[in-house]
Structure formats: structure tokens, C-alpha cells
Design a protein around this motif. Structure first.
Motif: not given
Length: 496
Positions: A374-395
Motif C-alpha cells: 500500500d505504501i508503494g502504491r501510494a508513492i506511485a499514485d500521489v507522485g505521478v499524479d502530482a508530477l503530471l499536474t505540475r507539468v501537464p504538457d510533459i513529453q
């Protein structure tokens, strides 16, 4: 009637395979396929060849031609890890270890060597050690950890957001899990490049791996001593004070297992999810269109690219049968999530979306199922989501076929993941991630897609200078309620 497949345990009969010098690819003594060397660079292809030749359980050879069974079937893997009366993780039972086939300098010896930890223990000792680990895990404040994941993500993104380019492996995926695990273990002050590099180096088997391992154990040893003297509210303190009564050595060894296993698995998971989002148009479109959340993308990645391809190792406690093969007492078997997850009996169409299905093998199962998933899932869920929110045009900043992987029998992970985006301003790490910090429109639901909530207009403040001049507030009419079904029928009947 077909002859019984040749057992990989203790065989050296080369008459069963091609003669010396034969150009047969990837085969060794007994004609068994090797899981190492140039012919095994694409282990996924080797596993499918083994499946076609032998079925759900196949004989193969590890480094130095050590015989091993590879469990390729989804159901067979689950049966093995869930049957402690038949299979265990105590390598002291392994015939190849007892008869000297596995040499002391075997490159996989760190994985094989028995250790007094819950991952290798059985019976009451397993219950004692595993109980301490799961008990300490149960004290983790998951909401607080998610907030820390957000802050750590913000900190990492701030390091490269103004540049417009980054390597998401070296600058993000390899750092976020370590930052979070240091917080969980109670040693945030130890987080840094040196600890990240040491953890990665330990698992590579490089010339400096022993020194890196020594540094890591020194850090964890100091932590165990501090928490023994002065417990706090962290994982290490709860492990030290657990009624199971772990010794300092047991505490240190379990801290090492928890840190390294969670770090490696989550770093690979993060990189895999980000690669999936960046390279597969269907996933990016679904994420942006609201048809898939980041947690669902994480589960799909756990199916397609589990963080650990295989896990060393299980050993037969008695004569038994698995996947139609006769398994002898003392045989070694590889738990293999990667080929198990693509078993055609459970996934006839590998392109099918596995949305919401958590029956993959990424976190094992049975008594040794990963306690920190559950910790691993949380790191991936929150981390990826927050990153994509900060830089939504990432390519992706290169062609997909230019991406490089570092593969081993245990796992494969991206060497780098270069990206580009429009440069963004830094943000306060304590705030929720946003495209524009001044215009926060995104609610705290940790999903990429969202429906903006209309702004609430605040009521004007009541004047306090002249209280006698303030007119009485007009009564606010209650909103008209929709009549019930029976009353609407009566009105229709009367022509109203």
C-alpha cells in the motif's frame, strides 16, 4: 505418452542436450535453457520459449549452470507461494546448495544465502518476525505519508521545473521512494544522493556494492541504536519496541530488507508508470479524458511490467507435483511474476485493459506477501499524479525505441527517461500541486481528471461602526421542493 521431463536438480548428463559446439541458442547441460548470458538478454522471449516447450513449470539454468525450476503459470505461482507445507524459502534445504553446485562465489549468492529474517523464516519464527514487521507497518499514518509524498514530489519537481527538461529516472523515480522511506523509518536527515546511490549500488552487484552495503548498514545501525534509547512515532521505533522482542541485529536486518525491497520495487514502478503514460497514447488520453485514474494506471503497470521479474527462491520440502512436473525434495523454484502475469490462461489478450483487477503477482502472495504494497502504491499514485499536474504538457524527449533498459534475472528497469516541457515556476512544497499556483482550480482528490468546482462568493462583512443603522436581514426563502410523485399525479388528474 510423453516421457517425464528431465529434472533440473543435480543433472549434468550432457547426452540429453546438443553436443559441445552445437549452435543451439541458450542451452547448457541437459539441453536446458540458460537464464543468463547473451542468449538471455530478452528474458521475456526465453520465458515464452520455455512455456511452449514445457508448460507452466519449466526446467532452466541459473548462472554457473545451476539448475532451477521457473514457475511460469499464474495459478502455479499462487499455489507455490500459498502452500508453506510444500514450499518454503529456506535455502538450507536446497540440494544444489548442499551438494556444492552453488559455489560460495555465485553471483546470486546474496539472494540465495539464508538469513534470520522473516522472508526466510518458517513456522513460529516467521510469525514472530513477520508479526513485528506488520505490526510496525500498521502504525504508519497513511494520510500523513501521502502529504509527505506530495511535499517530496514538489521538492523534486522544483529542482528541474524551470529548466524545461529532465531525466525522470535519475531526478525523480530514484529519489522519491528513498525520501519517503527515510521519513517512514524515522531518518529524514539521512536522505540524500549518497543514500540513493548506495541503495541502487547494493542491488547491482558492482565492484563497489560491498562498500555501499556497509554504508547502508552503518546508517541503519545508528538508527536502531538511537530508537532503542529514545523511541519515537516511526516505523523503526515500533519495530524496536514490538512485543516480539527483536534483537538489534534483527532490527537492523529487517530495516535493510524493508528499505531495499521497497526502494527498488517502487523506483521501478514509478519509472514504468511514467513511461506508460508518456509512450502509450491510449493511457494519456484516458488520463486526461477522465476515463482512467492514476491508481488504475499503476495497476495496469503492475500487470505489464512488475517491479521484480522473479523472486529468489522457493524450495520443495517434499516430493510433489506442480504444473504437471515432478518436483523433487530439495529442488529450487523461481517465483516469476513477469511470465506469470502474461499467462495466456488468465490474459489471452495482452492488450486488454486490466482496469480494477488486482490479481497480478507483483506483490507475491501467501505468508510472504509484500507487507508494504500500500505504501508503494501510494508513492506511485500521489507522485505521478502530482508530477503530471505540475507539468501537464510533459513529453518524451526521444523516440520510444531509443529508451535503454538495464536487465537482470531479478528485474529490468529504465536507465533513463528524458522528457521536455514548458518551463514552470517553482511552488511551495507545502501546497497542493497546481499548473498555476495563483489559480488553484484542482481539488484534492488525487486524480488527473477533475470537474472544477464553481467559486463560492463570500458574503459581505456586516458593518460594525453603526449597529443601530443595520436593517434587519431579509428572510431567505427556502428553495421550492419538487412535489412527490403521488401529488404530481393528482395535479395532472385535476388538470393543474
Amino acid at each position: 505418452m510423453t516421457p517425464e521431463p528431465h529434472s533440473p536438480t543435480g543433472t549434468d548428463d550432457t547426452r540429453l542436450g546438443p553436443p559441445p559446439g552445437c549452435p543451439a541458442h541458450g542451452t547448457g547441460p541437459g539441453g536446458l535453457r540458460r537464464l543468463y548470458g547473451p542468449e538471455a538478454e530478452d528474458l521475456g522471449a526465453v520465458y515464452e520459449q520455455l512455456r511452449a516447450e514445457h508448460g507452466a513449470v519449466a526446467p532452466a539454468l541459473l548462472h554457473q549452470d545451476v539448475p532451477i525450476w521457473v514457475v511460469l503459470g499464474h495459478g502455479e505461482n499462487l499455489h507455490m507461494v500459498s502452500s508453506p507445507s510444500q514450499f518454503c524459502k529456506d535455502s538450507r534445504l536446497w540440494t544444489s546448495m548442499l551438494d556444492g553446485t552453488v559455489k560460495p562465489d555465485h553471483p546470486l549468492m546474496p539472494h540465495f544465502a539464508w538469513q534470520p529474517i522473516c522472508a526466510h523464516a518458517e513456522g513460529d519464527e516467521h510469525l514472530r518476525l513477520r508479526g513485528a514487521v506488520t505490526g510496525a507497518m500498521s502504525t504508519i499514518d497513511h494520510r500523513g505519508i501521502r502529504r509527505h509524498i506530495n511535499r517530496a514530489t514538489q521538492h523534486l519537481v522544483n529542482q528541474f521545473c524551470e529548466d524545461g527538461d529532465a531525466d525522470l529516472v535519475a531526478e525523480f523515480a530514484e529519489h522519491l521512494p528513498m525520501a519517503v522511506m527515510c521519513e517512514i523509518l524515522g531518518m529524514p536527515e539521512e536522505y540524500g544522493d549518497r543514500l540513493v546511490q548506495a541503495a541502487r549500488d547494493c542491488l547491482k552487484g558492482s565492484e563497489t556494492a560491498i562498500a555501499s552495503h556497509g554504508y547502508l548498514m552503518e546508517v541503519l545501525g545508528r538508527l536502531a541504536v538511537r530508537r532503542r534509547a529514545q523511541p519515537q512515532e516511526d516505523f523503526t521505533s515500533h519495530l524496536v519496541t514490538h512485543p516480539a522482542g527483536l534483537t538489534d541485529d534483527e532490527v537492523r536486518e529487517h530495516l535493510r530488507v524493508v528499505l531495499l525491497a521497497s526502494y527498488e520495487a517502487t523506483a521501478n514502478l514509478l519509472a514504468n508508470v511514467l513511461r506508460m503514460v508518456l509512450t502509450e497514447p491510449g493511457f494519456r488520453a484516458q488520463l486526461n479524458g477522465g476515463q482512467m485514474t492514476v491508481p488504475e494506471a499503476v495497476e495496469q503497470s503492475l500487470w505489464d511490467e512488475p517491479p521484480f521479474s522473479t523472486v529468489f527462491a522457493y524450495f520443495a520440502k517434499q516430493e510433489t507435483e506442480l504444473g504437471g512436473q515432478r518436483i523433487h525434495k530439495g529442488d529450487g523454484l523461481l517465483f516469476a511474476p513477469a511470465p506469470g502475469n502474461v499467462d495466456p490462461r488468465v490474459r489471452p489478450d495482452l492488450k486488454a485493459n486490466m482496469m480494477g483487477n488486482r490479481s497480478h503477482l507483483a506483490f507475491s502472495g501467501g505468508p510472504h506477501e509484500c507487507p508494504g504494497q500500500d505504501i508503494g502504491r501510494a508513492i506511485a499514485d500521489v507522485g505521478v499524479d502530482a508530477l503530471l499536474t505540475r507539468v501537464p504538457d510533459i513529453q518524451l524527449a526521444c523516440e520510444e525505441d531509443e529508451l535503454r533498459w538495464r536487465s537482470s534475472i531479478g528485474n529490468r528497469h529504465l536507465v533513463e527517461l528524458p522528457v521536455r516541457f514548458t518551463p514552470k515556476a517553482q511552488q511551495d512544497v507545502a501546497e497542493q500541486p497546481a499548473i498555476n499556483p495563483a489559480l488553484r482550480q484542482r481539488p484534492n482528490d488525487w486524480q488527473v481528471s477533475f470537474v472544477p468546482t464553481p467559486p463560492t462568493v463570500p458574503a459581505p462583512a456586516a458593518p460594525v461602526d453603526e449597529p443601530t443603522a443595520v436593517p434587519a436581514a431579509a428572510p431567505v426563502p427556502e428553495p421550492a421542493r419538487r412535489p412527490g410523485l403521488f401529488r404530481r399525479i393528482l395535479r395532472w388528474w385535476h388538470g393543474e
